[in-house]
Design a protein around this motif. Structure first.
Motif, PDB file in Angstrom:
ATOM      1  N   GLY A   4     -73.542 -52.346  27.466  1.00 18.32           N
ATOM      2  CA  GLY A   4     -74.060 -51.494  28.629  1.00 18.32           C
ATOM      3  C   GLY A   4     -74.065 -52.196  29.830  1.00 18.32           C
ATOM      4  N   ASP A   5     -74.773 -51.882  30.967  1.00 16.55           N
ATOM      5  CA  ASP A   5     -74.424 -52.234  32.092  1.00 16.55           C
ATOM      6  C   ASP A   5     -75.585 -53.292  32.334  1.00 16.55           C
ATOM      7  OD1 ASP A   5     -76.866 -51.059  32.742  1.00 16.55           O
ATOM      8  OD2 ASP A   5     -75.625 -49.485  33.859  1.00 16.55           O
ATOM      9  N   ASP A   6     -75.836 -53.966  33.516  1.00 18.12           N
ATOM     10  CA  ASP A   6     -76.825 -55.011  33.617  1.00 18.12           C
ATOM     11  C   ASP A   6     -78.486 -54.663  33.359  1.00 18.12           C
ATOM     12  OD1 ASP A   6     -77.021 -53.663  35.904  1.00 18.12           O
ATOM     13  OD2 ASP A   6     -76.561 -55.575  37.242  1.00 18.12           O
ATOM     14  N   GLU A   7     -78.627 -53.128  33.358  1.00 18.39           N
ATOM     15  CA  GLU A   7     -79.715 -52.796  33.132  1.00 18.39           C
ATOM     16  C   GLU A   7     -80.225 -53.012  31.632  1.00 18.39           C
ATOM     17  OE1 GLU A   7     -81.767 -50.423  35.208  1.00 18.39           O
ATOM     18  OE2 GLU A   7     -80.652 -50.933  36.738  1.00 18.39           O
ATOM     19  N   ALA A   8     -79.214 -53.110  30.766  1.00 18.23           N
ATOM     20  CA  ALA A   8     -79.257 -53.467  29.484  1.00 18.23           C
ATOM     21  C   ALA A   8     -79.924 -54.720  29.185  1.00 18.23           C
ATOM     22  CB  ALA A   8     -77.991 -53.274  28.681  1.00 18.23           C
ATOM     23  N   ASP A   9     -79.885 -55.583  29.971  1.00 20.68           N
ATOM     24  CA  ASP A   9     -80.317 -57.019  29.882  1.00 20.68           C
ATOM     25  C   ASP A   9     -81.925 -57.120  29.591  1.00 20.68           C
ATOM     26  OD1 ASP A   9     -77.948 -58.007  30.352  1.00 20.68           O
ATOM     27  OD2 ASP A   9     -78.419 -58.923  32.123  1.00 20.68           O
TER      28      ASP A   9
END
Ligand code: AMP
Length: 253
Positions: free
Chosen positions: A64-69
Motif C-alpha cells: 500500500g501507499d504511505d497511508e498504510a504505515d
C-alpha cells in the motif's frame, strides 16, 4: 518462531458515497481508513504464538501507499518487531489479489518465516483470496478460516470453521500459511507509550515489482437501485400482522 503477518490498511465508507471520474473507485474524500479487522486478530495471534514459543520475531507486511504505515504502526504498537511496506507507486493495474500476493511472496521469498498469517478477508475488497494465493505462490501448505491454533514441534494443530458451525481439526506441517477468522482471540490495545514508540520505528519500504498481469479489473462500481417490489409494512404490529396474513393467504390460494 518467526511469524509474518499480512496486514491491509482498509477503507470504510462514510454515510455518503461519490465516485472518482473513472467510476471504478470511490472518491477518496468519502473514505476513512484503518487496520483490517481480520488482520488485527492475525497480529494478536502472532504475538501470542511468539510468546508461547519464547523466541523469534513477528514481522508485518503490507502492500500500500504511505497511508498504510498507520496500520503497520498499530501492529507495531501492539508488539510486532518490525514492518515492511511494498509501495505500489503508480502501478496502473490496481491492487488485485494476485498482484498483492506476488508482492508479498517477493518479500517472503527473502525472509524466512515459520508461520505466515493473513486475514480470511479484507473488509473493503472482500476477495478472501489474497492469503490463499500467497500460500500457493510460496508452495506452502495453506489452511483457511482458522479459529484456533496450537503449536507443536514443526507442526500446528488448527481448528477450521466450516459451514453450520462445524469445526474441522487438522495438523499442518510448518512452514504454513494460515488465514485467521475473526473471534480467534481478543486483540490487545496498545498503551500510549507503545503507540509513541511505534511512531519512531522505521518501516522498511520497497517498490512493487508487479511481475505479471493482475487477475481482475474493476469495470464499474455503483449502488444498486433499491428493490422495486419491496413493500413497507408499516410500524403498527397489528397492521403488519394483518398484511402478512393477506400476502401469505394470496400466495396459498
Ligand atoms: P482479501 O483477499 O482482499 O479479502 O484479503 C485477505 C487477506 O489478505 C487480508 O486479511 C490480509 O491479510 C491480506 N491482504 C490483502 N490485501 C493486502 C495488502 N494490500 N497488503 C497486505 N496484506 C493484504
Amino acid at each position: 518462531m518467526d511469524i509474518a503477518v499480512c496486514v491491509k490498511h482498509v477503507a470504510t465508507l462514510g454515510d455518503e458515497v461519490e465516485w472518482d471520474d473513472s467510476h471504478t473507485e470511490v472518491d477518496p474524500a468519502f473514505l476513512e481508513w484503518s487496520l483490517n479487522e481480520w488482520d488485527a486478530y492475525a497480529v494478536e495471534e502472532a504475538l501470542r504464538m511468539r510468546e508461547t514459543a519464547g523466541d523469534g520475531e513477528v514481522f508485518l507486511l503490507s502492500v500500500g501507499d504511505d497511508e498504510a504505515d498507520e496500520s503497520l504502526r498499530r501492529g507495531l504498537a501492539m508488539g510486532a518487531d518490525r514492518a515492511v511496506r511494498v509501495d505500489p507507486g503508480d502501478h496502473a493495474g490496481g491492487l488485485d489479489p494476485l498482484t498483492v500476493a506476488r508482492a508479498l511472496a517477493g518479500v517472503l521469498s527473502e525472509q524466512r518465516a515459520d508461520v505466515i498469517l493473513a486475514g480470511v478477508q479484507s473488509s473493503d475488497a472482500v476477495q478472501a483470496a489474497t492469503g490463499t494465493m500467497l500460500g500457493q505462490l510460496l508452495g506452502l501448505p495453506t489452511v483457511a478460516v482458522v479459529k484456533k491454533i496450537e503449536l507443536g514441534a514443526g507442526t500446528a494443530r488448527v481448528h477450521r470453521e466450516l459451514e453450520g458451525g462445524l469445526i474441522d481439526v487438522m495438523d499442518v506441517d510448518l512452514p504454513a500459511l494460515i488465514t485467521v477468522q475473526t473471534g480467534i482471540n481478543e486483540p490487545r490495545y496498545a498503551n500510549l507509550r507503545a503507540i509513541k514508540q511505534a511512531r519512531e520505528k522505521e518501516i522498511a519500504v520497497r517498490d512493487l515489482d508487479a511481475g505479471g498481469d493482475g487477475c481482475l479489473r474493476v469495470t464499474s462500481m455503483f449502488v444498486p437501485p433499491a428493490g422495486e417490489t419491496a413493500e413497507p409494512l408499516g410500524d403498527n404490529p397489528a397492521d403488519v400482522a394483518r398484511r402478512i396474513i393477506e400476502i401469505v393467504g394470496a400466495q396459498l390460494s
